[in-house]
Each structure stands twice: as structure tokens, then as C-alpha cells.
Design a protein around this motif. Structure first.
Motif, PDB file in Angstrom:
ATOM      1  N   ASP A 344       0.830  -1.188   0.000  1.00  0.00           N
ATOM      2  CA  ASP A 344       0.000   0.000   0.000  1.00  0.00           C
ATOM      3  C   ASP A 344       0.873   1.249   0.000  1.00  0.00           C
ATOM      4  O   ASP A 344       2.090   1.181   0.141  1.00  0.00           O
ATOM      5  N   TYR A 345       0.242   2.385  -0.179  1.00  0.00           N
ATOM      6  CA  TYR A 345       0.984   3.641  -0.239  1.00  0.00           C
ATOM      7  C   TYR A 345       1.888   3.780   0.987  1.00  0.00           C
ATOM      8  O   TYR A 345       1.449   3.597   2.124  1.00  0.00           O
ATOM      9  N   HIS A 425       4.237   4.682  -4.282  1.00  0.00           N
ATOM     10  CA  HIS A 425       3.483   3.504  -4.705  1.00  0.00           C
ATOM     11  C   HIS A 425       4.461   2.525  -5.341  1.00  0.00           C
ATOM     12  O   HIS A 425       5.078   2.841  -6.356  1.00  0.00           O
ATOM     13  N   HIS A 492      -8.444  11.639  -9.224  1.00  0.00           N
ATOM     14  CA  HIS A 492      -7.813  10.761  -8.239  1.00  0.00           C
ATOM     15  C   HIS A 492      -8.869  10.003  -7.455  1.00  0.00           C
ATOM     16  O   HIS A 492      -9.709  10.592  -6.770  1.00  0.00           O
ATOM     17  N   HIS A 494      -9.223   5.615  -5.714  1.00  0.00           N
ATOM     18  CA  HIS A 494      -8.432   4.438  -5.372  1.00  0.00           C
ATOM     19  C   HIS A 494      -8.974   3.214  -6.108  1.00  0.00           C
ATOM     20  O   HIS A 494      -9.443   3.322  -7.242  1.00  0.00           O
ATOM     21  N   PHE A 522      -6.701   2.758 -11.544  1.00  0.00           N
ATOM     22  CA  PHE A 522      -5.894   3.139 -10.393  1.00  0.00           C
ATOM     23  C   PHE A 522      -4.402   2.952 -10.648  1.00  0.00           C
ATOM     24  O   PHE A 522      -3.570   3.659 -10.075  1.00  0.00           O
ATOM     25  N   GLN A 525      -1.877   6.810 -12.530  1.00  0.00           N
ATOM     26  CA  GLN A 525      -2.272   8.097 -11.952  1.00  0.00           C
ATOM     27  C   GLN A 525      -1.859   9.205 -12.921  1.00  0.00           C
ATOM     28  O   GLN A 525      -0.787   9.781 -12.820  1.00  0.00           O
ATOM     29  N   GLN A 569      -5.264   5.288   2.518  1.00  0.00           N
ATOM     30  CA  GLN A 569      -4.774   4.060   1.901  1.00  0.00           C
ATOM     31  C   GLN A 569      -5.734   3.551   0.827  1.00  0.00           C
ATOM     32  O   GLN A 569      -6.896   3.943   0.772  1.00  0.00           O
ATOM     33  N   SER A 570      -5.236   2.650  -0.016  1.00  0.00           N
ATOM     34  CA  SER A 570      -6.014   2.255  -1.191  1.00  0.00           C
ATOM     35  C   SER A 570      -7.225   1.411  -0.834  1.00  0.00           C
ATOM     36  O   SER A 570      -8.136   1.280  -1.655  1.00  0.00           O
ATOM     37  N   GLU A 573     -11.120   5.150   0.165  1.00  0.00           N
ATOM     38  CA  GLU A 573     -11.319   5.817  -1.119  1.00  0.00           C
ATOM     39  C   GLU A 573     -11.055   7.306  -1.005  1.00  0.00           C
ATOM     40  O   GLU A 573     -11.040   7.871   0.097  1.00  0.00           O
TER      41      GLU A 573
END
Length: 585
Positions: A344-345, A425, A492, A494, A522, A525, A569-570, A573
Motif C-alpha cells: 500500500d501507499y 506507490h 484521483h 483508489h 488506479f 495516476q 490508503q487504497s 477511497e
């Protein structure tokens, strides 16, 4: 005024004796239906060289209760991810009678490259080379990875994928069904296979084909210019794309995969509806370019006269913005990226030491390890604040993107005492890696600044997406307070993001769709940079509409049973319509 803004955005062979055919276990006759399931057919004995040239026969594993014959490739992203997972399967079931056997049938993969794949991914099971794709043809294998699970009588009992975690265009944070492991467990337990067939997804096997080079369309004269312009910025050594396309030899074996991804518009990545707006960074292949590639493949992929090759593109090895005034790392030590899974991010807050206002005229984000860095976003955290200013995205990186490079007296104003948030990412590629990315920044004096590049947003953080909802709409708006020139837009969302649209409602009552993204992805980006700035008079309302898919049919959905709201976090949303503007005066 001219602004260049960032756009965000996969030999010799040692011959071996091979003797194999598919025969119906009941009749002994070879199957005639290429599309029929191989389940119930019998595999004859075969012998192939392993990664080091030593012959290995299927009869060598006669004492095993079952064998998983898995077709793999050295550069296919899914094959890279699943190689180590097959090691785990062998370790789990090996003592109970399973033997995993890897088969490489790609004409583009030399035996040396197969050996390198075995070493890099620490493959513990035999990896064999199928020269001329004889075995793949006999078994009617099409993809990498693709599994044929056979019993002690060599009858195929399961065919398809390994599990459902990874697919084309999606990666779940965890698998929901371990298809191959379940089939092995059922087979070893003497039970019927509950799901004997699944769809294998991945790259096409690069076959050796008996096709005469009769076409007039050649690589040197027609195809190399297309690949140089559209593909090799990512498909070159050290970049994140899964294979290189910098030479004629690089293309061999990838033709079916290339035709598939350009046919369904997965590559080059571009999601904007062409009916609305013209964009400077439009990455799409033209219909003529697609047609040329198709004709070239149909004509046998002739190389042509090397004298007709264009000059190869030159990519900057140093800073594209010139030597920066300051280099800022994302943290004080590298971040470890595991071999597989969904990362995850990662968010790292850095104090750049700016004790006075800064006016940024150029900024470039550089991944230290391009093989695993999917994209970078660097936000400004205002002095004394704890949250990012979403209107201040200092710079970003995605494969093929360009730096922020402003001129004509335009700059990004950052207040003294501000901090920076690196949002990273990462995409695992089958081998454990590390990364320490960084940015370079160039400044100017305030006296040189005539206009500020202003980030604006239309955002909604108060939504709740119900479980199972496939078309949940969330709206947001931004009112233009003075005459502005719109330069670019970045939608943007998710993993549940499905579609996004920007519509301008002008003071005179007219409306215009500025950007329509009917199939949001997703994984890319993107910033959509207008070919010409669009003037927005004071009082213009920009309305953004986002559609989310929280259903089970969204293969990227982490959990369709949960209500989803705003979060970093993905698995949460976001709904943000980013916009870059400058004063129109």
C-alpha cells in the motif's frame, strides 16, 4: 507562456528431445478441439533440457502422485510473481507426492535467461526449456503462467490459474481462492476436483511460427519509429515495464501480447475519452499505427534493412531540469520492497529545512529503483499543519512522465516552515528490492515571479459507498474566483474508482466537458495536460463526477462487503479532481 508539467501515469538454445501428445484418456485419440478443456486428456512422456542443459524426463518423477506442469516466462510480470509461490506449493505438498515442473516455451527466452530466472527467483523445482514450443503446442498451452495438474496416470485433472490474487490490470492485497493448492489437496486426498477448470491469465507464450517474411511493412522502416515514440520510454532496460522493445530481437516472441494490449487499448496507457478535449501528452496509438503493427505481424515480422532504422531515442541520465539547487531524499534509509504482494501507499514526511518562503520554478522526482517504483507524489504540508495541502502537489513521477519546469515568470510558492510528504506507490516484481527515491528542486527570487501556479481541487470527503454497489456516484465542485487559465487535470480515486468527469459550467449558461475518463485505472495516476490552456472566466463552476464500483465484479476491490469512506490508503477511497491553473491576466 510555456509550461511543461508532469504527467502521471511490463539467442541460443540447447535442444532437447521432446515427445508428447495429448490423447483422450478413454479413446487414446488426439483431441481435435483446440478450445476444448484439456481436463481428462492424457499427457505422454517427454524429455527436455533443464536450465543448465541437463535432460530431464517426465518419467523421472514416476513415483510421484501428481505433477503440476506450469508454463512460465522469464519476463512476464505474473510469471515473476508466481515463481516463488510455486516454490511454496512444492514445499507444502512435496512430501505428500506433488512435483512442480516449470516449462519455458518462449522463443525470446534463451537457456541462459532461463537459468538467470531460476537463480534470481531461487526456483527450487525443475525448470525446463521447450525449444520450438513443441510441448506447448501439444498441450495447447497459451499463457504464462498456465497450469496443467496431472495425476499418477498423467491424466490432466486441473487446468488454469494458480490463484486469483494477480491478473491483467489488477492485484488484490491477498488471494481469495488458491485454485491450484485446492486442486492438489483434493487430488491427494482422493476427492473429486471441485473446480477443475479456471481461466489462465498472463502473457502469451512467444511461439516459434512457420510464417514466411512476406510483408512490405518492416521493423526497421515502419515499426521501430512507433515503438521509439510510444513504448521504449518504459520498455527499456531498468524501467518498470516487463520487457524491452529497444531492438528487433527484443520484439520476437511478444507479438501476440503486443497485439492483445494495443487491441484492447491497455497500452500505451491512456484513459481519456477522445470526444472531449485535446491533450499535449496524449499517449494513444493512432489507428494507422495499430494497423501497421498488425500488418507487420501478419507479414511474418520482417526486420528489413538495418540502414532504415531511425536514430534511437536518447533518455536523460542526469537531471532533466539541470543541476538542482537542492536534493531531498524521501527518508534517511531505503525502503524494502518485498518480492510479491500488494504494497500500500508508503508515506514519508520530510523537513526540507525551508526557513524562508520558496518560489519553485522546477522540480523533478527521481526513483532510485525504477524497476519497482510505480509512482511518486510529493505534497506540501503547510507550516504548523499536520495534513497535506491537496492544492499543493509539488511534483510527481510515473513511468514516462516529465518534470515540472516552469518559465515566463511562473513559480510555485511554498511558505517558510513547510514540510514535504512523499507518497510512494511500489509494485513488487518477483524479487526483493529496496528503494530510496528523491527529488531535485530549483528556486528563483520572488522579484522574478509574475504569477503563481495554483493547484485547485474539487473534492468530496463525506461520501459512503454501500457494499456491493457497482455504480455509486459522488459529486464535487470548484468555483473559479477570478479569470484563470486551466492547464491540466488529474482525477484521483483508489481501487474502487470506475469513471471520472470534469464539466465546466460557464457564467453565460454554456457547458463543456473538459475531461471524461470512462474507464478509470488506479494503476495509472495520470495528469491530462491540455494542448492549449482553457480560459475559465470568473464564476465558472467546475463540477466533477466520480463513479465507484464496490461490487464483487470489480476484481481490484479489496472487500465488496464493506461500506467505504474517505481515507489515505487504497483500501479506503478518495474523490479529488486536481487542477493546475494560472491567472489569465
Amino acid at each position: 507562456m510555456h509550461c511543461r508539467l508532469v504527467c502521471f501515469t511490463v539467442a541460443w538454445l540447447v535442444g532437447g528431445i521432446v515427445s508428447i501428445q495429448f490423447a483422450n484418456a478413454a479413446t487414446g485419440r488426439q483431441s481435435e478441439e483446440s478450445s476444448a478443456s484439456p481436463v481428462g486428456t492424457q499427457v505422454a512422456m517427454f524429455e527436455l533440457p533443464n536450465a543448465y542443459g541437463k535432460p530431464v524426463s517426465l518419467s523421472d518423477f514416476a513415483g510421484k502422485k501428481c505433477a503440476a506442469i506450469v508454463f512460465l516466462g522469464t519476463e512476464c510480470p505474473l510469471a515473476k510473481l508466481y515463481g516463488p509461490r510455486l516454490n511454496d506449493l512444492q514445499a507444502k505438498f512435496g512430501d505428500r507426492g506433488l512435483q512442480v515442473i516449470g516449462i519455458n516455451s518462449n522463443k525470446q527466452d534463451s537457456l541462459t535467461e532461463v537459468a538467470s530466472y531460476v537463480h534470481r527467483h531461487e526456483i527450487k523445482f525443475p525448470m525446463l526449456k521447450d525449444k520450438g514450443n513443441v510441448l506447448a503446442d501439444a498441450m495447447k498451452a497459451k499463457r504464462t503462467p498456465e497450469v496443467f495438474l496431472i495425476d499418477a496416470d498423467r491424466v490432466v485433472r486441473y487446468h488454469g490459474r494458480i490463484d486469483d490474487q494477480y491478473g491483467v490490470g489488477y492485484a488484490r492485497d491477498k488471494k481469495t481462492r488458491s485454485d491450484l493448492a485446492i486442486a492438489v489437496e483434493e487430488l491427494l486426498s482422493g476427492d473429486e476436483i471441485t473446480q477443475p477448470t479456471t481461466e489462465a491469465v498472463g502473457c502469451h507464450i512467444g511461439r516459434t511460427k512457420e510464417v514466411a517474411e512476406v510483408g512490405e511493412i518492416t521493423y526497421a522502416k515502419h515499426i521501430a519509429p512507433i515503438f521509439n515514440a510510444r513504448c521504449v520510454s518504459c520498455h527499456r532496460e531498468g524501467e518498470i515495464a516487463p520487457f524491452t522493445l529497444t531492438s528487433y530481437d527484443d520484439t520476437q516472441g511478444w507479438e501476440d501480447t503486443i497485439l492483445e494490449v494495443i487491441g484492447n487499448n491497455r497500452m500505451p496507457p491512456w484513459s481519456a475519452n477522445p470526444a472531449h478535449g485535446e491533450f499535449a501528452n496524449d499517449a494513444r496509438l493512432s489507428e494507422d499505427e495499430k494497423e501497421l503493427i498488425g500488418q507487420w505481424v501478419d507479414g511474418g515480422m520482417p526486420e528489413g534493412d538495418p540502414a532504415n532504422l531511425p536514430e534511437p531515442p536518447v533518455f536523460a541520465t542526469g537531471w532533466q531540469i539541470g543541476e538542482p539547487d537542492q536534493i531531498i531524499q524521501m527518508r534517511d534509509k531505503p525502503f524494502d520492497v518485498p518480492a510479491e504482494g500488494v504494497i500500500d501507499y508508503q508515506r514519508f514526511v520530510i523537513d526540507p529545512g525551508w526557513d524562508e518562503d520558496k518560489f519553485v520554478v522546477a522540480c523533478e522526482a527521481r526513483p532510485q529503483n525504477r524497476a519497482v517504483v510505480h509512482h511518486i507524489l510529493v505534497y506540501v504540508i503547510p507550516p504548523g499543519g499536520r495534513n497535506v495541502d491537496l492544492r499543493k502537489v509539488l511534483v510527481g513521477y510515473a513511468p514516462g512522465s516529465t518534470p515540472v519546469d516552469l518559465d515566463d515568470g511562473v513559480a510555485i510558492h511554498v511558505e517558510a516552515g513547510s514540510k514535504l510528504l512523499f507518497e510512494m506507490h511500489y509494485t513488487p516484481n518477483g524479487t526483493a528490492q529496496s528503494d530510496l527515491s528523491y527529488i531535485g528542486v530549483k528556486f528563483t527570487d520572488e522579484d522574478n515571479v509574475d504569477k503563481e501556479l495554483e493547484g485547485q481541487i474539487a473534492a468530496n470527503s463525506r461520501f459512503r459507498i454501500p457494499p456491493g454497489e457497482a455504480n455509486h456516484i459522488v459529486n464535487a465542485k470548484h468555483t473559479v474566483s477570478s479569470d484563470q487559465n486551466l492547464l491540466g487535470m488529474t482525477p484521483h480515486m483508489h481501487l474502487r474508482g470506475k469513471a471520472f468527469r470534469y464539466t465546466a459550467h460557464f457564467p453565460n449558461g454554456e457547458e463543456e466537458i473538459l475531461l471524461d475518463v470512462p474507464a478509470y485505472d488506479f494503476n495509472w495516476q495520470m495528469k491530462y495536460i491540455l494542448k492549449e490552456p482553457r480560459k475559465l472566466p470568473r464564476g465558472t463552476i467546475i463540477r466533477c463526477r466520480a463513479i465507484f464500483d464496490n461490487s464483487e465484479y470489480n476484481l481490484s476491490n479489496p472487500d465488496p462487503t464493506k461500506t467505504v469512506g474517505w481515507g489515505d490508503q487504497s483500501w479506503n477511497e478518495m474523490m479529488i479532481g486536481f487542477m493546475d491553473m494560472v491567472d489569465a491576466d
